[in-house]
Scaffold this motif. Sequence first.
Motif, PDB file in Angstrom:
ATOM      1  N   ALA A  45       0.835  -1.211   0.000  1.00  0.00           N
ATOM      2  CA  ALA A  45       0.000   0.000   0.000  1.00  0.00           C
ATOM      3  C   ALA A  45       0.866   1.256   0.000  1.00  0.00           C
ATOM      4  CB  ALA A  45      -0.938  -0.002   1.209  1.00  0.00           C
ATOM      5  N   GLU A  46       1.924   1.251   0.783  1.00  0.00           N
ATOM      6  CA  GLU A  46       2.800   2.424   0.826  1.00  0.00           C
ATOM      7  C   GLU A  46       3.554   2.579  -0.497  1.00  0.00           C
ATOM      8  OE1 GLU A  46       6.046   4.713   3.637  1.00  0.00           O
ATOM      9  OE2 GLU A  46       5.414   2.698   4.208  1.00  0.00           O
ATOM     10  N   ARG A  71       2.417   1.698  -3.433  1.00  0.00           N
ATOM     11  CA  ARG A  71       1.422   2.256  -4.348  1.00  0.00           C
ATOM     12  C   ARG A  71       1.213   3.749  -4.102  1.00  0.00           C
ATOM     13  NH1 ARG A  71      -2.217  -1.563  -2.758  1.00  0.00           N
ATOM     14  NH2 ARG A  71      -1.455  -3.500  -3.586  1.00  0.00           N
ATOM     15  N   ALA A  72       1.153   4.123  -2.828  1.00  0.00           N
ATOM     16  CA  ALA A  72       0.952   5.537  -2.488  1.00  0.00           C
ATOM     17  C   ALA A  72       2.125   6.388  -2.976  1.00  0.00           C
ATOM     18  CB  ALA A  72       0.767   5.693  -0.981  1.00  0.00           C
ATOM     19  N   LEU A  73       3.344   5.866  -2.845  1.00  0.00           N
ATOM     20  CA  LEU A  73       4.515   6.604  -3.328  1.00  0.00           C
ATOM     21  C   LEU A  73       4.467   6.778  -4.845  1.00  0.00           C
ATOM     22  CD1 LEU A  73       7.271   4.986  -1.094  1.00  0.00           C
ATOM     23  CD2 LEU A  73       6.599   7.403  -1.097  1.00  0.00           C
ATOM     24  N   ILE A  74       4.106   5.723  -5.554  1.00  0.00           N
ATOM     25  CA  ILE A  74       4.015   5.809  -7.011  1.00  0.00           C
ATOM     26  C   ILE A  74       2.934   6.819  -7.405  1.00  0.00           C
ATOM     27  CG2 ILE A  74       3.352   4.546  -9.098  1.00  0.00           C
ATOM     28  CD1 ILE A  74       4.792   2.104  -7.816  1.00  0.00           C
ATOM     29  N   GLU A  75       1.800   6.771  -6.727  1.00  0.00           N
ATOM     30  CA  GLU A  75       0.727   7.732  -7.025  1.00  0.00           C
ATOM     31  C   GLU A  75       1.178   9.159  -6.732  1.00  0.00           C
ATOM     32  OE1 GLU A  75      -2.788   6.452  -4.945  1.00  0.00           O
ATOM     33  OE2 GLU A  75      -2.837   4.548  -6.049  1.00  0.00           O
ATOM     34  N   ARG A  76       1.868   9.338  -5.609  1.00  0.00           N
ATOM     35  CA  ARG A  76       2.351  10.679  -5.243  1.00  0.00           C
ATOM     36  C   ARG A  76       3.275  11.229  -6.319  1.00  0.00           C
ATOM     37  NH1 ARG A  76       6.954  11.948  -0.836  1.00  0.00           N
ATOM     38  NH2 ARG A  76       7.057  14.171  -1.166  1.00  0.00           N
ATOM     39  N   TRP A  77       4.274  10.431  -6.703  1.00  0.00           N
ATOM     40  CA  TRP A  77       5.244  10.924  -7.672  1.00  0.00           C
ATOM     41  C   TRP A  77       4.669  10.981  -9.087  1.00  0.00           C
ATOM     42  CZ3 TRP A  77       8.519  13.905  -5.728  1.00  0.00           C
ATOM     43  CH2 TRP A  77       9.053  13.673  -4.465  1.00  0.00           C
ATOM     44  N   SER A  78       3.746  10.088  -9.412  1.00  0.00           N
ATOM     45  CA  SER A  78       3.069  10.168 -10.719  1.00  0.00           C
ATOM     46  C   SER A  78       2.298  11.473 -10.823  1.00  0.00           C
ATOM     47  CB  SER A  78       2.105   8.987 -10.903  1.00  0.00           C
ATOM     48  OG  SER A  78       2.807   7.785 -11.016  1.00  0.00           O
ATOM     49  N   GLY A  79       1.691  11.869  -9.716  1.00  0.00           N
ATOM     50  CA  GLY A  79       0.947  13.117  -9.676  1.00  0.00           C
ATOM     51  C   GLY A  79       1.829  14.335  -9.862  1.00  0.00           C
ATOM     52  N   ILE A 110      11.299  -0.267  -8.606  1.00  0.00           N
ATOM     53  CA  ILE A 110      10.591  -0.853  -7.480  1.00  0.00           C
ATOM     54  C   ILE A 110      11.545  -1.770  -6.731  1.00  0.00           C
ATOM     55  CG2 ILE A 110       8.567  -2.164  -6.765  1.00  0.00           C
ATOM     56  CD1 ILE A 110       7.966   0.474  -8.301  1.00  0.00           C
ATOM     57  N   GLY A 111      11.761  -1.465  -5.455  1.00  0.00           N
ATOM     58  CA  GLY A 111      12.653  -2.263  -4.627  1.00  0.00           C
ATOM     59  C   GLY A 111      11.896  -2.990  -3.539  1.00  0.00           C
ATOM     60  N   SER A 112      10.752  -3.536  -3.903  1.00  0.00           N
ATOM     61  CA  SER A 112       9.890  -4.143  -2.894  1.00  0.00           C
ATOM     62  C   SER A 112      10.002  -5.659  -2.850  1.00  0.00           C
ATOM     63  CB  SER A 112       8.446  -3.742  -3.148  1.00  0.00           C
ATOM     64  OG  SER A 112       8.327  -2.343  -3.054  1.00  0.00           O
ATOM     65  N   ASP A 113      11.014  -6.211  -3.530  1.00  0.00           N
ATOM     66  CA  ASP A 113      11.154  -7.662  -3.509  1.00  0.00           C
ATOM     67  C   ASP A 113      11.342  -8.182  -2.083  1.00  0.00           C
ATOM     68  OD1 ASP A 113      13.614  -6.314  -3.582  1.00  0.00           O
ATOM     69  OD2 ASP A 113      14.664  -8.054  -4.403  1.00  0.00           O
ATOM     70  N   LYS A 114      12.071  -7.427  -1.278  1.00  0.00           N
ATOM     71  CA  LYS A 114      12.263  -7.825   0.120  1.00  0.00           C
ATOM     72  C   LYS A 114      10.942  -7.780   0.876  1.00  0.00           C
ATOM     73  CE  LYS A 114      16.835  -5.953  -0.053  1.00  0.00           C
ATOM     74  NZ  LYS A 114      16.941  -4.717  -0.764  1.00  0.00           N
ATOM     75  N   THR A 115      10.123  -6.795   0.567  1.00  0.00           N
ATOM     76  CA  THR A 115       8.818  -6.674   1.206  1.00  0.00           C
ATOM     77  C   THR A 115       7.935  -7.865   0.846  1.00  0.00           C
ATOM     78  OG1 THR A 115       8.961  -4.272   1.111  1.00  0.00           O
ATOM     79  CG2 THR A 115       6.782  -5.211   1.424  1.00  0.00           C
ATOM     80  N   ILE A 116       7.930  -8.210  -0.426  1.00  0.00           N
ATOM     81  CA  ILE A 116       7.115  -9.331  -0.876  1.00  0.00           C
ATOM     82  C   ILE A 116       7.556 -10.615  -0.175  1.00  0.00           C
ATOM     83  CG2 ILE A 116       6.581 -10.799  -2.869  1.00  0.00           C
ATOM     84  CD1 ILE A 116       6.814  -8.174  -4.560  1.00  0.00           C
TER      85      ILE A 116
END
Length: 114
Positions: A73-74, A76-84, A92-98
């Motif tokens: 969720a965070e 996604r929120a970061l991508i939405e923030r910066w896309s905006g 995306i460095g979320s492999d560790k999160t997954i």
Amino acid sequence: MVETARGYQNIAAICATEGLAALMVGPFDLSVSMGFQGDWRSEAVSRAVADIVELAQDAGLPVLMPVFAPTHAECRALIERWSGRGLSCFMIGSDKTIMAEALAGWSYTLTGRP
């Protein structure tokens, strides 16, 4: 790549560098360099990253933004923030999160058996 306080202080000159194709921000390392011990969410670091993005965009440079956070969720929120704010290239460095989320329910002993 701008990931130090010195880089941030010199961002206008960096953006004016002839032949520069893009700019990448390193929020985590920037936070360490600024004395925030990896707290890339701190207000001062967030402001510095926003300043870097703004100056790069003003110079016509594409910005590559790393996205890493402990939850999807965070991220996604970061991508939405910066896309905006006009960014369209993310690392995306979320492999560790997954992996952490997938293994969170597991218990593991030294014998190797769940």
